[in-house]
Design an enzyme around this catalytic site. Structure first.
Site, PDB file in Angstrom:
ATOM      1  N   LYS A 213       0.832  -1.209   0.000  1.00  0.00           N
ATOM      2  CA  LYS A 213       0.000   0.000   0.000  1.00  0.00           C
ATOM      3  C   LYS A 213       0.865   1.256   0.000  1.00  0.00           C
ATOM      4  CE  LYS A 213      -3.673  -0.141   2.529  1.00  0.00           C
ATOM      5  NZ  LYS A 213      -4.602  -0.134   3.689  1.00  0.00           N
ATOM      6  N   GLY A 273      -5.041  -5.045   5.482  1.00  0.00           N
ATOM      7  CA  GLY A 273      -4.339  -6.019   4.654  1.00  0.00           C
ATOM      8  C   GLY A 273      -4.930  -7.407   4.708  1.00  0.00           C
TER       9      GLY A 273
END
Length: 555
Positions: A213, A273
């Site tokens: 990310k 996640g």
């Protein structure tokens, strides 16, 4: 219930604490003899059958658990999650992974903005890109088709997609769509994992996905730089733009790395996640392997049975005190399901304080583990039958992805597998008494060793098949089950500060290793134990060069 009140201080919790003492006096043999009770504990929903009659619970228990859920404001907390409120208070974020499965016309807002169009913009981009790669209109630097994909990521960027990939590999529709293609996952920073991933592959036919990310995850970025070097060595640095894409929101670092920002696929800070398998993290690599049409089916599987599973888990953990839970899929295709749920559950609910920061006087979370049947039966079932009590989730499939029939056999291969699926829960529940053994003429001195106490809880999930849609259903059930547990316990299931301390200390060690390798400095600033081990490690790896040229693994 005021926000500062712990759930264990409420009357429904206290009622359950008293009630569990009564339940402990009743064996599952007796509970299972009540047909009406058993009927009430079998639920059919969207093709899936849940049987929780082998839980150490009565209909009265379930009423009390629902009262506890009401007192914990479970419904309100679920609504707050779906409404995009910032329920991840320690990181000041919404928790909207549920939006990843939302229909195109749905409205789900974060900070007043409907995020569903953003989700579908990314999905549309994935569909377009994956189809171009698969049909050969996007090719590598040498003009050859990109038939091999390595997805580089760790934690939720690896375990969830790997689970779905493993489950789809033997699905007839999916496997046909994957003909001639390979998908591999590089997670561990250990160079052995790099060596295994590139073994047998050629850079000119390989596409690398870098999943981070922030584009700063230490292990992932080192692995990404390693594969960049692998590609550049064979094809030149300019090839990176054709052979590497990113799943990230940090476009500046993506471009600096050498990847075209137009080939970056977004996901958002409201997706944790471990809940990201239905985002680009999972959808992109899986679409490249199987085609977007197949993958879309698991993304849109939203219906689930999480509340029942969640409250039963709370019952087992917080009232019976069972610390572990076994996930036992009777399907080899689900071999990576337990490791994925292990992360989803233990990273989410392994907490010691309430969402308000108050220390909890009770345990939360559970130690999740599992193996497919019948492999697990020859591994750890001895313990769950005659050692510690471990509540079990048995997962069975009616129709095998790959049926086998042999002439002359009593049953086919799948029926043999499912014979064990149906037998094991009863063996755990009923056990075997000394009296039964003596009637079978078992020698007296062996009776204690062959006695099974039984009274060991389990539940069974039966799915009609294991296609992409059912895989998505199963994933949704367990993801939301974890959220239900956390909502009832009053904890934040969506942060993971416990991961950070070890990372921070590793940074100190990394600096020391660099100083020792390059400048010959002795290890210092650590405790005696760590200093001793570090010194031994450095001494016995003295032949590692201080400033080495690029050396890539070979198998």
């Amino acid at each position: 219930m005021a926000s500062s009140t712990l759930i264990c201080e409420t009357q429904p919790w206290k009622d359950l604490k008293s009630h569990v003492e009564d339940i402990k006096k009743t064996h599952l043999r007796e509970l299972l003899s009540d047909t009406d009770r058993c009927k009430s504990m079998m639920v059919d929903f969207d093709g899936i059958t849940l049987d929780y009659s082998r839980q150490r619970a009565t209909p009265g228990t379930m009423d009390k658990l629902y009262n506890l859920a009401e007192t914990a404001h479970l419904k309100e907390k679920i609504n707050r999650m779906f409404n995009g409120e910032r329920i991840n208070s320690t990181e000041n974020r919404s928790v909207l992974h549920v939006a990843l499965r939302a229909p195109r016309d749905a409205v789900m807002k974060s900070d007043g903005k409907n995020v569903v169009p953003d989700v579908w913009n990314v999905l549309d981009k994935i569909k377009d890109f994956s189809e171009r790669v698969r049909n050969g209109s996007w090719v590598g630097a040498t003009g050859k088709a990109l038939t091999d994909v390595i997805s580089v990521g760790i934690g939720g960027s690896f375990l969830g997609p790997l689970f779905v990939h493993t489950a789809l590999q033997t699905d007839p529709e999916a496997s046909k769509c994957a003909t001639g293609r390979q998908l591999r996952f590089l997670a561990n920073v250990d160079p052995i994992d790099v060596a295994r991933n590139i073994a047998g592959l050629k850079p000119e036919t390989t596409l690398v996905l870098v999943v981070s990310k922030t584009f700063t995850t230490a292990e992932t970025m080192l692995n990404a730089r390693t594969l960049r070097a692998w590609i550049s060595k064979e094809l030149g640095p300019s090839a990176v733009a054709k052979h590497m894409v990113a799943i990230s929101t940090n476009l500046t670092l993506v471009e600096k790395f050498g990847i075209d920002p137009n080939n970056a696929f977004a996901f958002w800070d409201w997706v944790g996640g471990r809940y990201s398998v239905c985002s680009a993290v999972g959808v992109l690599p899986l679409s490249l392997q199987y085609g977007f049409t197949v993958v879309e089916k698991y993304v849109t599987s939203l219906k689930n049975l999480p509340v029942l599973l969640g409250i039963l888990s709370v019952w087992n953990v917080s009232f019976f005190g069972y610390p572990a839970s076994a996930i036992l899929p009777y399907s080899q295709a689900l071999e990576k399901f337990a490791p994925h749920i292990q992360q989803v559950s233990m990273e989410s609910n392994g907490k010691g304080v309430s969402i308000d920061g108050k220390p909890l006087p009770f345990e939360t979370g559970e130690i999740d583990f599992g193996e497919p049947g019948t492999n697990g039966q020859h591994s750890f079932y001895q313990l769950i039958h005659q050692g510690r009590v471990v509540p079990c989730d048995f997962i069975g499939i009616v129709k095998s992805q790959q049926p086998v029939y042999l002439e002359g056999e009593v049953v086919n291969n799948h029926d043999e597998l499912m014979s064990n699926f149906f037998a094991q829960p009863d063996a755990l529940a009923y056990g075997k008494t000394p009296e039964e053994l003596l009637k079978e003429n078992v020698l007296q001195h062996l009776v204690p060793h062959k006695t099974f106490s039984g009274n060991r809880p389990s539940l069974s999930l039966l799915l009609p098949s294991l296609d992409a849609y059912k895989i998505g259903q199963l994933l949704a059930i367990y993801e939301h089950r974890v959220a239900v547990q956390g909502f009832i316990w009053g904890i934040n299931s969506f942060d993971q500060w416990g991961v950070e301390l070890g990372k921070s200390l590793a940074t100190q060690v990394r600096k020391q290793l660099h100083a020792s390798r390059v400048k010959g400095e002795s290890a210092e600033g650590f405790n005696f134990s760590t200093t001793t081990m570090l010194t031994k490690y450095l001494k016995e790896s003295f032949d590692v060069p201080a400033n080495p040229p690029t050396i890539l693994p070979r198998i």
